[in-house]
Design a protein around this motif. Sequence first.
Motif, PDB file in Angstrom:
ATOM      1  N   HIS A 191       0.822  -1.207   0.000  1.00  0.00           N
ATOM      2  CA  HIS A 191       0.000   0.000   0.000  1.00  0.00           C
ATOM      3  C   HIS A 191       0.859   1.262   0.000  1.00  0.00           C
ATOM      4  N   THR A 192       1.918   1.237   0.785  1.00  0.00           N
ATOM      5  CA  THR A 192       2.821   2.400   0.800  1.00  0.00           C
ATOM      6  C   THR A 192       3.358   2.668  -0.606  1.00  0.00           C
ATOM      7  N   ASP A 193       3.792   1.604  -1.283  1.00  0.00           N
ATOM      8  CA  ASP A 193       4.288   1.760  -2.663  1.00  0.00           C
ATOM      9  C   ASP A 193       3.220   2.340  -3.573  1.00  0.00           C
ATOM     10  N   CYS A 194       2.013   1.800  -3.463  1.00  0.00           N
ATOM     11  CA  CYS A 194       0.957   2.162  -4.414  1.00  0.00           C
ATOM     12  C   CYS A 194       0.349   3.519  -4.110  1.00  0.00           C
ATOM     13  N   SER A 195       0.785   4.139  -3.024  1.00  0.00           N
ATOM     14  CA  SER A 195       0.293   5.492  -2.802  1.00  0.00           C
ATOM     15  C   SER A 195       1.433   6.498  -2.831  1.00  0.00           C
ATOM     16  N   SER A 196       2.596   6.047  -3.301  1.00  0.00           N
ATOM     17  CA  SER A 196       3.766   6.934  -3.271  1.00  0.00           C
ATOM     18  C   SER A 196       3.863   7.819  -4.511  1.00  0.00           C
ATOM     19  N   GLY A 197       3.102   7.490  -5.547  1.00  0.00           N
ATOM     20  CA  GLY A 197       3.224   8.265  -6.782  1.00  0.00           C
ATOM     21  C   GLY A 197       4.270   7.725  -7.732  1.00  0.00           C
ATOM     22  N   LYS A 198       4.973   6.676  -7.281  1.00  0.00           N
ATOM     23  CA  LYS A 198       5.937   6.017  -8.163  1.00  0.00           C
ATOM     24  C   LYS A 198       5.460   4.605  -8.465  1.00  0.00           C
ATOM     25  N   GLN A 199       5.957   4.067  -9.560  1.00  0.00           N
ATOM     26  CA  GLN A 199       5.549   2.714  -9.916  1.00  0.00           C
ATOM     27  C   GLN A 199       6.138   1.707  -8.933  1.00  0.00           C
ATOM     28  N   MET A 200       5.303   0.787  -8.480  1.00  0.00           N
ATOM     29  CA  MET A 200       5.808  -0.275  -7.604  1.00  0.00           C
ATOM     30  C   MET A 200       6.446  -1.382  -8.441  1.00  0.00           C
ATOM     31  N   ASN A 201       7.600  -1.824  -8.001  1.00  0.00           N
ATOM     32  CA  ASN A 201       8.203  -3.041  -8.541  1.00  0.00           C
ATOM     33  C   ASN A 201       8.619  -3.880  -7.351  1.00  0.00           C
ATOM     34  N   ARG A 202       7.756  -4.759  -6.941  1.00  0.00           N
ATOM     35  CA  ARG A 202       8.010  -5.447  -5.678  1.00  0.00           C
ATOM     36  C   ARG A 202       8.002  -6.954  -5.876  1.00  0.00           C
ATOM     37  N   LEU A 203       8.966  -7.585  -5.215  1.00  0.00           N
ATOM     38  CA  LEU A 203       9.026  -9.042  -5.216  1.00  0.00           C
ATOM     39  C   LEU A 203       8.437  -9.537  -3.909  1.00  0.00           C
ATOM     40  N   LEU A 204       7.446 -10.396  -4.011  1.00  0.00           N
ATOM     41  CA  LEU A 204       6.843 -10.971  -2.814  1.00  0.00           C
ATOM     42  C   LEU A 204       7.299 -12.412  -2.695  1.00  0.00           C
ATOM     43  N   GLN A 205       8.103 -12.636  -1.681  1.00  0.00           N
ATOM     44  CA  GLN A 205       8.594 -13.993  -1.449  1.00  0.00           C
ATOM     45  C   GLN A 205       7.826 -14.625  -0.323  1.00  0.00           C
ATOM     46  N   GLY A 206       7.360 -15.822  -0.540  1.00  0.00           N
ATOM     47  CA  GLY A 206       6.702 -16.508   0.563  1.00  0.00           C
ATOM     48  C   GLY A 206       6.729 -17.981   0.270  1.00  0.00           C
ATOM     49  N   ASP A 207       7.070 -18.736   1.265  1.00  0.00           N
ATOM     50  CA  ASP A 207       7.158 -20.177   1.097  1.00  0.00           C
ATOM     51  C   ASP A 207       5.823 -20.720   0.595  1.00  0.00           C
ATOM     52  N   VAL A 208       5.856 -21.900   0.003  1.00  0.00           N
ATOM     53  CA  VAL A 208       4.611 -22.510  -0.446  1.00  0.00           C
ATOM     54  C   VAL A 208       3.632 -22.585   0.718  1.00  0.00           C
ATOM     55  N   GLY A 209       2.403 -22.197   0.457  1.00  0.00           N
ATOM     56  CA  GLY A 209       1.374 -22.275   1.475  1.00  0.00           C
ATOM     57  C   GLY A 209       1.355 -21.118   2.451  1.00  0.00           C
ATOM     58  N   SER A 210       2.192 -20.110   2.224  1.00  0.00           N
ATOM     59  CA  SER A 210       2.272 -19.005   3.182  1.00  0.00           C
ATOM     60  C   SER A 210       1.136 -18.008   2.980  1.00  0.00           C
ATOM     61  N   GLY A 211       0.371 -18.162   1.907  1.00  0.00           N
ATOM     62  CA  GLY A 211      -0.792 -17.297   1.721  1.00  0.00           C
ATOM     63  C   GLY A 211      -0.513 -16.055   0.888  1.00  0.00           C
ATOM     64  N   LYS A 212       0.059 -16.261  -0.266  1.00  0.00           N
ATOM     65  CA  LYS A 212       0.341 -15.123  -1.141  1.00  0.00           C
ATOM     66  C   LYS A 212      -0.908 -14.694  -1.918  1.00  0.00           C
ATOM     67  N   THR A 213      -1.814 -15.669  -2.151  1.00  0.00           N
ATOM     68  CA  THR A 213      -2.961 -15.374  -3.012  1.00  0.00           C
ATOM     69  C   THR A 213      -3.799 -14.233  -2.459  1.00  0.00           C
ATOM     70  N   ILE A 214      -4.071 -14.285  -1.162  1.00  0.00           N
ATOM     71  CA  ILE A 214      -4.954 -13.259  -0.610  1.00  0.00           C
ATOM     72  C   ILE A 214      -4.268 -11.893  -0.628  1.00  0.00           C
ATOM     73  N   VAL A 215      -2.961 -11.903  -0.498  1.00  0.00           N
ATOM     74  CA  VAL A 215      -2.212 -10.644  -0.590  1.00  0.00           C
ATOM     75  C   VAL A 215      -2.361 -10.070  -1.997  1.00  0.00           C
ATOM     76  N   ALA A 216      -2.270 -10.950  -2.995  1.00  0.00           N
ATOM     77  CA  ALA A 216      -2.452 -10.501  -4.373  1.00  0.00           C
ATOM     78  C   ALA A 216      -3.857  -9.936  -4.553  1.00  0.00           C
ATOM     79  N   PHE A 217      -4.832 -10.638  -3.986  1.00  0.00           N
ATOM     80  CA  PHE A 217      -6.218 -10.184  -4.153  1.00  0.00           C
ATOM     81  C   PHE A 217      -6.424  -8.810  -3.517  1.00  0.00           C
ATOM     82  N   ILE A 218      -5.906  -8.637  -2.325  1.00  0.00           N
ATOM     83  CA  ILE A 218      -6.068  -7.355  -1.632  1.00  0.00           C
ATOM     84  C   ILE A 218      -5.389  -6.232  -2.417  1.00  0.00           C
ATOM     85  N   SER A 219      -4.258  -6.525  -3.020  1.00  0.00           N
ATOM     86  CA  SER A 219      -3.601  -5.522  -3.860  1.00  0.00           C
ATOM     87  C   SER A 219      -4.483  -5.178  -5.065  1.00  0.00           C
TER      88      SER A 219
END
Length: 704
Positions: free
Chosen positions: A285-313
Amino acid sequence: MSQFFEQKLTAIPGLRPQWADLLLAELEIGTIGELIQYYPFRYIDKTRILKLQDLYAMHPDEVSEVQVRGRLNRIAEAGSEKARRLTALLTDESGTAVELTWFRSIDTLKRNLRPGMDYIAFGKPESFNGRYSFVHPDMEVVNPSAKPPSYLMPVYNTSEKMKKRWLDSKALVKLMQTLLKMAHQHIAETLPEDLCTRLNLVPKRRAMIAIHFPANEILLEQARARLKFEELFFLQLKILREKEGQHTASAGFIFGKLSLLTDFYKHHLPFSLTGAQKRVIREIHTDCSSGKQMNRLLQGDVGSGKTIVAFISMLMAIDNGRQACLMAPTEILAGQHFNGLQKLAAPMGLSIAKLTGSTKKKDRDVLHKNLQSGDLNILIGTHALLEDKVQFQSLGLCVIDEQHRFGVEQRSKLWKKNPDIPPHVLVMTATPIPRTLAMTLYGDLDLSVIDELPPGRKSIRTVHRRDSDRLSLFGFMRGEIAKGRQVYVVYPLIEESEAMDYKDLMDGYESIVREFPMPDYLVSIVHGRMKPADKDIEMDRFVKGVTHIMVATTVIEVGVDVPNASVMVIESAEKFGLSQLHQLRGRVGRGAEQSYCILMTGDKLGNDSRTRISTMCATNDGFEIADVDLKLRGPGDLSGTRQSGITELQIADLSKDGAIVQASHKEALQILAADPYFEQPENAPIRMHIDSLHNRQTNWSRIS
Ligand code: ADP
Ligand code: MG
């Protein structure tokens, strides 16, 4: 750096033209700048002379190349013609002796070796019948009046072809000596003096000499530290500048409105988020409200719940009048994401669609229209998303899953879907990368890590079993199936031996079907030679719980989610890499049940395989596993490194030089912040070095 280092190898006196050709063909060394950066791969300690008694006290397996000293006597010739050989004894004061043998250059040796003199013999002795023997040792007469030689002798890697033409390590040593004599005054400093003083780095010129001809271990270490730092420092500068360029060049959408998000949190959140998920969402959220393009790598072990983070974004983008897309590497994975995200999107009244290679033309046309009109909020798909026909009304966020399967160009192709302001980019990966490597490899991406699993997960129990344990394995599988669980049985598929691997897979399948006969048991099989549609049907049967066992090649590696599957059997586990084993294991342990991973191997295992298997049995932590993996394989083999130029590091080793990576990162950041164009006089060495990198055809340090 002057033009000096641009010169062809033949500028070195004594270098034969054939050798220049050979160096180019075998080692890709064409200029003297490249030759001087061909560092020894090890050193022989000429400072140490092993006492013969100490040699005999060692176990033959521990003995490597050594120097011994003694009096030469009993020189004798034996055999005839091809079996001709020269032997001698070297005996020290204690009366202990080693045998010396030569099969070549016998006449020259006979002329030159002087019995009764003291010699230092150098080589790797072999033990025969309780006596050590050197074959083709290097011999040096001990000059009693001179100080004994005391230095580390460099050893250079050479190919068989080179050795055949007498361009062996020793010849390279001579060349290097000549080269350094003529070149050393041309070696320019590349780092600011103040930085060198602060970090205790020796001057470049001294380091270059000492890396080839160190007088002792301490000086060698200093030279290494200096050259490693320099290499990583300039790599960091390059990466950080690219990243900075991106940030300043690309303005980004500002996602200020958050009412959808609030609605989701209040009414639709299926579980409470973990602390790590919350933290990562804040970072996004901080990135997406900064006025600059976000280029972010989200690392999370299998099963850590990345999908919902993607959805919220995605919700952030949609709330602010934009669209979102998610690109996955395979059709199966795209389908799975679609199913998962649809469950989240539908209750909120959002429209979502899937686009893959197999989407029908009719459906495509509708989809294209809805995408352009803005009626479609979320698009999930494969590479098909990259096609020019796919045009958004306004793409605000791209999520890319499993980064290592997509190249950098593909990433940038997605950005260009929006002509004015590029969409924010979130790259998700389940391949844990050690922090030092991530910093270097993905220096252009900011890093977020989900380092916490959702609560209630039981850690997977991993065991190692051999072929002889197969009967009890089948018994165990039956027991778990009786409890209502499902089982994966995975076979390796290695391309070179594809036909054989398929045979293994089919044999395995048959034996499973024999052990688990219908109608009590149903077995699915999925492999790469099946039509995608058939694959999907089989997969679907397993996902729905119709079949009990899924026999598969690694096609399932990329992420099917079957919470009821609680047993993962990996056949020929020794053939898999560590990160692959970890990914496969991540397919189980998604439900509330105790899950198991069984690593099946043959009886004989090499050292590396044994380490891989025991690491898997010892830990479930993806980062720990990645660290071991990095140590076993080196960073060159890790996914994604190839395109980044990291494999070309000449002296630094990302798996071992973490501290130097960090130090170089910190210094590079500071210097870029204070003096981004290296205009200060103290930073002139940096600027000159970078300029010379750009102007150079051959690469001074191969990072430009
Ligand atoms: P991955 O990071 O491997 O993509 P997923 O997003 O597929 O992981 O999540 C794995 C499983 O965990 C899913 O079934 C998901 O619904 C569940 N999950 C994710 N986050 C949580 C959470 N905070 N609490 C409980 N379950 C969660
Ligand atoms: Mg996933």
